[in-house]
Design a protein around this motif. Structure first.
Motif, PDB file in Angstrom:
ATOM      1  N   GLN A 104       0.830  -1.210   0.000  1.00 39.57           N
ATOM      2  CA  GLN A 104       0.000   0.000   0.000  1.00 39.57           C
ATOM      3  C   GLN A 104       0.860   1.253   0.000  1.00 39.57           C
ATOM      4  OE1 GLN A 104      -2.105  -0.944   3.595  1.00 39.57           O
ATOM      5  NE2 GLN A 104      -3.979  -1.544   2.519  1.00 39.57           N
ATOM      6  N   ARG A 105       1.899   1.259   0.836  1.00 42.75           N
ATOM      7  CA  ARG A 105       2.795   2.413   0.911  1.00 42.75           C
ATOM      8  C   ARG A 105       3.505   2.617  -0.428  1.00 42.75           C
ATOM      9  NH1 ARG A 105       1.849   6.407   2.785  1.00 42.75           N
ATOM     10  NH2 ARG A 105       2.905   7.457   1.146  1.00 42.75           N
ATOM     11  N   GLY A 106       3.945   1.516  -1.039  1.00 40.47           N
ATOM     12  CA  GLY A 106       4.597   1.615  -2.335  1.00 40.47           C
ATOM     13  C   GLY A 106       3.664   2.160  -3.404  1.00 40.47           C
ATOM     14  N   PHE A 107       2.417   1.683  -3.407  1.00 44.13           N
ATOM     15  CA  PHE A 107       1.450   2.142  -4.403  1.00 44.13           C
ATOM     16  C   PHE A 107       1.184   3.636  -4.267  1.00 44.13           C
ATOM     17  CE2 PHE A 107      -2.881   3.164  -5.702  1.00 44.13           C
ATOM     18  CZ  PHE A 107      -2.848   2.783  -7.034  1.00 44.13           C
ATOM     19  N   ASN A 141       2.391   9.157  -6.439  1.00 41.97           N
ATOM     20  CA  ASN A 141       2.983  10.485  -6.265  1.00 41.97           C
ATOM     21  C   ASN A 141       4.240  10.679  -7.111  1.00 41.97           C
ATOM     22  OD1 ASN A 141       0.985  11.237  -4.438  1.00 41.97           O
ATOM     23  ND2 ASN A 141       2.116  10.413  -2.712  1.00 41.97           N
ATOM     24  N   LEU A 142       5.085   9.659  -7.174  1.00 40.76           N
ATOM     25  CA  LEU A 142       6.323   9.790  -7.951  1.00 40.76           C
ATOM     26  C   LEU A 142       6.032   9.909  -9.445  1.00 40.76           C
ATOM     27  CD1 LEU A 142       8.622   7.262  -6.070  1.00 40.76           C
ATOM     28  CD2 LEU A 142       8.768   9.760  -6.038  1.00 40.76           C
ATOM     29  N   ILE A 143       5.041   9.164  -9.928  1.00 39.92           N
ATOM     30  CA  ILE A 143       4.671   9.278 -11.340  1.00 39.92           C
ATOM     31  C   ILE A 143       4.098  10.662 -11.618  1.00 39.92           C
ATOM     32  CG2 ILE A 143       3.050   8.445 -13.099  1.00 39.92           C
ATOM     33  CD1 ILE A 143       3.594   5.583 -11.955  1.00 39.92           C
ATOM     34  N   ALA A 144       3.276  11.166 -10.702  1.00 41.83           N
ATOM     35  CA  ALA A 144       2.714  12.513 -10.876  1.00 41.83           C
ATOM     36  C   ALA A 144       3.804  13.577 -10.911  1.00 41.83           C
ATOM     37  CB  ALA A 144       1.719  12.820  -9.753  1.00 41.83           C
ATOM     38  N   GLY A 168       9.648  14.394 -20.576  1.00 39.19           N
ATOM     39  CA  GLY A 168      10.836  13.701 -21.059  1.00 39.19           C
ATOM     40  C   GLY A 168      11.232  12.512 -20.203  1.00 39.19           C
ATOM     41  N   GLU A 169      10.741  12.434 -18.960  1.00 43.69           N
ATOM     42  CA  GLU A 169      11.077  11.314 -18.085  1.00 43.69           C
ATOM     43  C   GLU A 169      10.162  10.130 -18.348  1.00 43.69           C
ATOM     44  OE1 GLU A 169      13.075  13.458 -14.233  1.00 43.69           O
ATOM     45  OE2 GLU A 169      10.933  13.010 -14.117  1.00 43.69           O
ATOM     46  N   LYS A 170      10.659   8.943 -18.044  1.00 40.61           N
ATOM     47  CA  LYS A 170       9.918   7.706 -18.255  1.00 40.61           C
ATOM     48  C   LYS A 170       9.110   7.329 -17.020  1.00 40.61           C
ATOM     49  CE  LYS A 170      11.598   6.424 -22.325  1.00 40.61           C
ATOM     50  NZ  LYS A 170      10.780   6.188 -23.497  1.00 40.61           N
ATOM     51  N   TYR A 171       7.971   6.707 -17.271  1.00 47.13           N
ATOM     52  CA  TYR A 171       7.146   6.140 -16.215  1.00 47.13           C
ATOM     53  C   TYR A 171       6.356   4.984 -16.813  1.00 47.13           C
ATOM     54  CZ  TYR A 171       3.004   8.340 -18.227  1.00 47.13           C
ATOM     55  OH  TYR A 171       1.988   8.699 -19.063  1.00 47.13           O
ATOM     56  N   MET A 172       5.896   4.091 -15.959  1.00 47.99           N
ATOM     57  CA  MET A 172       5.114   2.951 -16.415  1.00 47.99           C
ATOM     58  C   MET A 172       3.631   3.259 -16.207  1.00 47.99           C
ATOM     59  SD  MET A 172       5.425  -1.042 -15.296  1.00 47.99           S
ATOM     60  CE  MET A 172       7.058  -1.249 -16.055  1.00 47.99           C
ATOM     61  N   ASP A 173       2.842   3.045 -17.264  1.00 46.82           N
ATOM     62  CA  ASP A 173       1.408   3.289 -17.151  1.00 46.82           C
ATOM     63  C   ASP A 173       0.721   2.096 -16.467  1.00 46.82           C
ATOM     64  OD1 ASP A 173       0.873   1.269 -19.079  1.00 46.82           O
ATOM     65  OD2 ASP A 173       0.672   2.713 -20.706  1.00 46.82           O
ATOM     66  N   PRO A 174      -0.565   2.214 -16.135  1.00 46.34           N
ATOM     67  CA  PRO A 174      -1.253   1.131 -15.431  1.00 46.34           C
ATOM     68  C   PRO A 174      -1.269  -0.201 -16.188  1.00 46.34           C
ATOM     69  CG  PRO A 174      -2.536   3.137 -15.297  1.00 46.34           C
ATOM     70  CD  PRO A 174      -1.403   3.396 -16.255  1.00 46.34           C
ATOM     71  N   ALA A 175      -1.132  -0.170 -17.507  1.00 45.91           N
ATOM     72  CA  ALA A 175      -1.122  -1.400 -18.310  1.00 45.91           C
ATOM     73  C   ALA A 175       0.257  -2.058 -18.332  1.00 45.91           C
ATOM     74  CB  ALA A 175      -1.583  -1.100 -19.737  1.00 45.91           C
ATOM     75  N   GLY A 176       1.264  -1.400 -17.753  1.00 46.24           N
ATOM     76  CA  GLY A 176       2.610  -1.962 -17.700  1.00 46.24           C
ATOM     77  C   GLY A 176       3.510  -1.562 -18.855  1.00 46.24           C
ATOM     78  N   ALA A 177       3.107  -0.558 -19.626  1.00 43.74           N
ATOM     79  CA  ALA A 177       3.926  -0.085 -20.749  1.00 43.74           C
ATOM     80  C   ALA A 177       4.684   1.177 -20.343  1.00 43.74           C
ATOM     81  CB  ALA A 177       3.037   0.216 -21.953  1.00 43.74           C
ATOM     82  N   TRP A 178       5.935   1.263 -20.785  1.00 48.75           N
ATOM     83  CA  TRP A 178       6.726   2.459 -20.503  1.00 48.75           C
ATOM     84  C   TRP A 178       6.238   3.602 -21.367  1.00 48.75           C
ATOM     85  CZ3 TRP A 178       9.249   2.821 -16.265  1.00 48.75           C
ATOM     86  CH2 TRP A 178       9.849   1.710 -15.685  1.00 48.75           C
ATOM     87  N   GLN A 179       6.090   4.757 -20.751  1.00 44.89           N
ATOM     88  CA  GLN A 179       5.675   5.973 -21.436  1.00 44.89           C
ATOM     89  C   GLN A 179       6.704   7.054 -21.174  1.00 44.89           C
ATOM     90  OE1 GLN A 179       2.888   6.029 -23.307  1.00 44.89           O
ATOM     91  NE2 GLN A 179       2.434   3.920 -22.706  1.00 44.89           N
ATOM     92  N   THR A 180       6.761   8.024 -22.078  1.00 46.29           N
ATOM     93  CA  THR A 180       7.594   9.205 -21.869  1.00 46.29           C
ATOM     94  C   THR A 180       6.652  10.347 -21.530  1.00 46.29           C
ATOM     95  OG1 THR A 180       9.222   8.419 -23.467  1.00 46.29           O
ATOM     96  CG2 THR A 180       9.291  10.765 -22.907  1.00 46.29           C
ATOM     97  N   PRO A 240       0.658  12.589 -16.532  1.00 49.87           N
ATOM     98  CA  PRO A 240       0.926  11.199 -16.878  1.00 49.87           C
ATOM     99  C   PRO A 240      -0.326  10.340 -16.664  1.00 49.87           C
ATOM    100  CG  PRO A 240       1.837  11.681 -14.727  1.00 49.87           C
ATOM    101  CD  PRO A 240       1.313  12.986 -15.282  1.00 49.87           C
ATOM    102  N   VAL A 241      -0.385   9.219 -17.351  1.00 47.65           N
ATOM    103  CA  VAL A 241      -1.487   8.277 -17.179  1.00 47.65           C
ATOM    104  C   VAL A 241      -1.192   7.452 -15.935  1.00 47.65           C
ATOM    105  CG1 VAL A 241      -2.739   6.348 -18.198  1.00 47.65           C
ATOM    106  CG2 VAL A 241      -1.828   8.166 -19.667  1.00 47.65           C
ATOM    107  N   ARG A 242      -2.071   7.583 -14.931  1.00 45.82           N
ATOM    108  CA  ARG A 242      -1.867   6.860 -13.673  1.00 45.82           C
ATOM    109  C   ARG A 242      -3.057   5.941 -13.405  1.00 45.82           C
ATOM    110  NH1 ARG A 242      -0.862  10.614  -8.822  1.00 45.82           N
ATOM    111  NH2 ARG A 242      -2.813  11.504  -9.535  1.00 45.82           N
ATOM    112  N   ASP A 243      -2.864   5.048 -12.454  1.00 53.72           N
ATOM    113  CA  ASP A 243      -3.918   4.144 -12.028  1.00 53.72           C
ATOM    114  C   ASP A 243      -5.110   4.967 -11.551  1.00 53.72           C
ATOM    115  OD1 ASP A 243      -5.433   2.434 -10.034  1.00 53.72           O
ATOM    116  OD2 ASP A 243      -3.952   0.974 -10.745  1.00 53.72           O
TER     117      ASP A 243
END
Length: 133
Positions: free
Chosen positions: A92-95, A100-103, A108-120, A126-129
């Motif tokens: 829960q703490r990680g989620f 917050n970290l994705i937001a 230009g930075e990378k993040y993983m979307d809820p479907a598990g694909a890397w996005q720039t 950003p697309v978040r859960d």
């Protein structure tokens, strides 16, 4: 190099614990960035994941993979400490931190979307859960 990485890990842990207690693990990570981490992030070799851990994007070097592993160990320690203090779970703490970290990623930075694909990250949010608030 092992000693320097240990010192870096200790600095990351201290910063994470201090600011995670105040509810701002993202700020702790921003302050704890070393040049190798900042370079890997800027080069798109690493990115934030929804589970609150850093991920390797593509075929990164062994040094980048080790750095990600070391950072993730420090994050897990911080999540464990905070989960114990709050009565929640490490997951829960990680989620929550992952949301917050994705937001807080910047264009230009990378993040993983809820479907598990890397996005720039672009100029927009950003697309978040959907469970992220």
């Amino acid at each position: 190099m092992g000693m320097a990485m240990d010192r870096t890990g200790m600095k990351i842990t201290a910063a994470l614990l201090a600011l995670a207690a105040a509810g701002s693990a993202g700020a702790a990570l921003a302050q704890a960035r070393d040049p190798a981490y900042a370079a890997a992030r800027a080069a798109g070799q690493v990115g934030e994941q929804p589970d609150g851990y850093l991920g390797v994007v593509g075929n990164a070097s062994a040094d980048v993979r080790k750095m990600v592993s070391d950072i993730n160990l420090q994050r897990k320690k911080a999540y464990t400490t905070q989960a114990q203090a709050e009565g929640g779970t490490v997951e829960q703490r990680g989620f929550v931190t992952g949301c917050n970290l994705i937001a807080r990623t910047t264009p230009g930075e990378k993040y993983m979307d809820p479907a598990g694909a890397w996005q720039t990250r672009g100029a927009g949010a950003p697309v978040r859960d959907p469970k992220c608030i």
